[in-house]
Design an enzyme around this catalytic site. Structure first.
Site, PDB file in Angstrom:
ATOM      1  N   GLU A  48       0.868  -1.184   0.000  1.00 51.07           N
ATOM      2  CA  GLU A  48       0.000   0.000   0.000  1.00 51.07           C
ATOM      3  C   GLU A  48       0.901   1.230   0.000  1.00 51.07           C
ATOM      4  O   GLU A  48       1.607   1.485   0.967  1.00 51.07           O
ATOM      5  CB  GLU A  48      -0.909  -0.057   1.241  1.00 51.07           C
ATOM      6  CG  GLU A  48      -2.135   0.794   1.148  1.00 51.07           C
ATOM      7  CD  GLU A  48      -2.963   0.576  -0.119  1.00 51.07           C
ATOM      8  OE1 GLU A  48      -3.225  -0.577  -0.487  1.00 51.07           O
ATOM      9  OE2 GLU A  48      -3.336   1.583  -0.757  1.00 51.07           O
ATOM     10  N   SER A  49       0.884   1.953  -1.114  1.00 56.03           N
ATOM     11  CA  SER A  49       1.825   3.059  -1.281  1.00 56.03           C
ATOM     12  C   SER A  49       1.659   4.137  -0.211  1.00 56.03           C
ATOM     13  O   SER A  49       2.650   4.728   0.248  1.00 56.03           O
ATOM     14  CB  SER A  49       1.688   3.668  -2.680  1.00 56.03           C
ATOM     15  OG  SER A  49       0.348   3.998  -2.941  1.00 56.03           O
ATOM     16  N   CYS A  79       4.398  -2.402  -8.599  1.00 58.97           N
ATOM     17  CA  CYS A  79       3.058  -2.024  -8.156  1.00 58.97           C
ATOM     18  C   CYS A  79       3.087  -0.793  -7.235  1.00 58.97           C
ATOM     19  O   CYS A  79       3.356   0.305  -7.718  1.00 58.97           O
ATOM     20  CB  CYS A  79       2.373  -3.236  -7.524  1.00 58.97           C
ATOM     21  SG  CYS A  79       0.590  -3.116  -7.583  1.00 58.97           S
ATOM     22  N   ARG A 106      -3.306   5.346  -9.753  1.00 62.06           N
ATOM     23  CA  ARG A 106      -3.453   4.311  -8.713  1.00 62.06           C
ATOM     24  C   ARG A 106      -4.738   3.525  -8.931  1.00 62.06           C
ATOM     25  O   ARG A 106      -5.717   4.073  -9.426  1.00 62.06           O
ATOM     26  CB  ARG A 106      -3.549   4.950  -7.316  1.00 62.06           C
ATOM     27  CG  ARG A 106      -2.259   5.499  -6.798  1.00 62.06           C
ATOM     28  CD  ARG A 106      -2.436   5.954  -5.359  1.00 62.06           C
ATOM     29  NE  ARG A 106      -2.730   4.835  -4.471  1.00 62.06           N
ATOM     30  CZ  ARG A 106      -3.289   4.960  -3.276  1.00 62.06           C
ATOM     31  NH1 ARG A 106      -3.645   6.138  -2.823  1.00 62.06           N
ATOM     32  NH2 ARG A 106      -3.500   3.894  -2.530  1.00 62.06           N
ATOM     33  N   ILE A 133      -2.542  -6.898  -9.043  1.00 69.92           N
ATOM     34  CA  ILE A 133      -3.335  -6.876  -7.801  1.00 69.92           C
ATOM     35  C   ILE A 133      -3.635  -5.417  -7.448  1.00 69.92           C
ATOM     36  O   ILE A 133      -2.737  -4.683  -7.032  1.00 69.92           O
ATOM     37  CB  ILE A 133      -2.566  -7.554  -6.639  1.00 69.92           C
ATOM     38  CG1 ILE A 133      -2.123  -8.974  -7.038  1.00 69.92           C
ATOM     39  CG2 ILE A 133      -3.433  -7.594  -5.383  1.00 69.92           C
ATOM     40  CD1 ILE A 133      -1.097  -9.599  -6.100  1.00 69.92           C
ATOM     41  N   ARG A 134      -4.843  -5.008  -7.656  1.00 71.77           N
ATOM     42  CA  ARG A 134      -5.238  -3.592  -7.464  1.00 71.77           C
ATOM     43  C   ARG A 134      -4.137  -2.678  -8.016  1.00 71.77           C
ATOM     44  O   ARG A 134      -3.616  -1.794  -7.349  1.00 71.77           O
ATOM     45  CB  ARG A 134      -5.516  -3.294  -5.985  1.00 71.77           C
ATOM     46  CG  ARG A 134      -6.763  -4.016  -5.466  1.00 71.77           C
ATOM     47  CD  ARG A 134      -7.040  -3.714  -4.014  1.00 71.77           C
ATOM     48  NE  ARG A 134      -5.906  -4.061  -3.174  1.00 71.77           N
ATOM     49  CZ  ARG A 134      -5.124  -3.198  -2.556  1.00 71.77           C
ATOM     50  NH1 ARG A 134      -5.379  -1.914  -2.646  1.00 71.77           N
ATOM     51  NH2 ARG A 134      -4.121  -3.601  -1.835  1.00 71.77           N
ATOM     52  N   HIS A 169       3.156  -7.907 -10.314  1.00 71.55           N
ATOM     53  CA  HIS A 169       3.956  -8.536  -9.258  1.00 71.55           C
ATOM     54  C   HIS A 169       4.709  -9.746  -9.813  1.00 71.55           C
ATOM     55  O   HIS A 169       4.148 -10.851  -9.859  1.00 71.55           O
ATOM     56  CB  HIS A 169       3.023  -9.051  -8.147  1.00 71.55           C
ATOM     57  CG  HIS A 169       2.430  -7.969  -7.307  1.00 71.55           C
ATOM     58  ND1 HIS A 169       2.913  -7.652  -6.059  1.00 71.55           N
ATOM     59  CD2 HIS A 169       1.409  -7.129  -7.539  1.00 71.55           C
ATOM     60  CE1 HIS A 169       2.205  -6.661  -5.550  1.00 71.55           C
ATOM     61  NE2 HIS A 169       1.284  -6.325  -6.434  1.00 71.55           N
ATOM     62  N   GLU A 171       7.027 -11.248  -8.327  1.00 69.65           N
ATOM     63  CA  GLU A 171       7.466 -12.071  -7.186  1.00 69.65           C
ATOM     64  C   GLU A 171       6.409 -13.076  -6.739  1.00 69.65           C
ATOM     65  O   GLU A 171       6.707 -13.950  -5.934  1.00 69.65           O
ATOM     66  CB  GLU A 171       7.898 -11.155  -6.022  1.00 69.65           C
ATOM     67  CG  GLU A 171       6.799 -10.526  -5.196  1.00 69.65           C
ATOM     68  CD  GLU A 171       6.036  -9.402  -5.882  1.00 69.65           C
ATOM     69  OE1 GLU A 171       6.312  -9.107  -7.056  1.00 69.65           O
ATOM     70  OE2 GLU A 171       5.141  -8.825  -5.244  1.00 69.65           O
TER      71      GLU A 171
HETATM   72  N1  GLN Z   1      -3.378  -0.236  -4.729  1.00 73.58           N
HETATM   73  C1  GLN Z   1      -2.080  -0.139  -4.101  1.00 73.58           C
HETATM   74  C2  GLN Z   1      -1.650   1.316  -3.929  1.00 73.58           C
HETATM   75  O1  GLN Z   1      -2.261   2.194  -4.480  1.00 73.58           O
HETATM   76  C3  GLN Z   1      -1.041  -0.890  -4.885  1.00 73.58           C
HETATM   77  C4  GLN Z   1      -1.394  -2.360  -4.910  1.00 73.58           C
HETATM   78  C5  GLN Z   1      -0.228  -3.276  -4.928  1.00 73.58           C
HETATM   79  O2  GLN Z   1       0.926  -2.915  -4.680  1.00 73.58           O
HETATM   80  N2  GLN Z   1      -0.532  -4.518  -5.174  1.00 73.58           N
HETATM   81  O3  GLN Z   1      -0.720   1.562  -3.241  1.00 73.58           O
END
Ligand code: GLN
Length: 190
Positions: A48-49, A79, A106, A133-134, A169, A171
């Site tokens: 989560e940034s 990400c 984002r 992933i999101r 991702h 990884e």
């Molecule tokens: N949605 C996250 C963000 O805005 C990033 C998602 C992720 O790193 N898988 O920080």
């Protein structure tokens, strides 16, 4: 060769596993004194940034890492890591390191149902599996930023000198090609 993995939040362990599979030494950056040692590359993981950005400041890691990136330390942002590097976010007022000349959106695929899998070509790397992933994607790039991957017309991989940013991702798949590629960049630097 020694790679630092930012380990304040997010998917850092998975990156360490990839590096160890490739025989590369890694260590976790969790606090200021972790930055006293020398290293040849830095990985900013997904997560989560907003949380990572806040912790980077609170733990007093931000300025040293930003300086090292500006001075040419190879960095791979995946990400949320890409969001941390971006010069501008199109749907968020925050800017973190701001060292990578791109505008990033984002949660570009939506917040809840934004997880999917693709297989596409990354320039210099080959065709690889990609787990989103999101995820964010890159909306526009500065003039010297190279686009290295797109999925359905959206930019999901960029490279700018020592900095590489990807939306997905690597990884969480069993493909080590992105890490191999990044280690080569680190080798050239060290
Ligand atoms: N949605 C996250 C963000 O805005 C990033 C998602 C992720 O790193 N898988 O920080």
């Amino acid at each position: 060769m020694k790679i630092a993995v930012l380990s304040v939040q997010g998917a850092f362990i998975e990156h360490e596993k990839m590096l160890s599979l490739l025989g590369a030494e890694s260590f976790e950056i969790r606090q200021k004194r972790d930055l006293e040692q020398e290293f040849d590359g830095l990985i900013l993981p997904g997560g989560e940034s907003t949380v990572m950005g806040k912790l980077l400041k609170e733990l007093d890691l931000f300025d040293t890492l930003q300086k090292k990136i500006k001075e040419g330390l190879p960095v791979l942002g995946t990400c949320a890591g890409l969001i941390l590097l971006a010069e501008k976010l199109s749907n968020d007022e925050n800017v973190y390191f701001g060292t990578l000349p791109v505008t990033v959106r984002r949660n570009a695929y939506g917040r809840q149902l934004g997880s999917f899998y693709a297989e596409e070509e990354v320039k210099g790397v080959g065709k690889i599996p990609m787990a989103f992933i999101r995820a964010p994607f890159v909306e526009s790039v500065g003039k010297d930023t190279e686009i290295i991957a797109t999925v359905e017309g959206n930019i999901v991989g960029v490279k700018y000198h020592n900095q590489m940013g990807i939306s997905f991702h690597p990884e969480v798949t069993d493909c080590t090609k992105i890490h191999e590629y990044f280690l080569k960049i680190c080798q050239d630097y060290s």
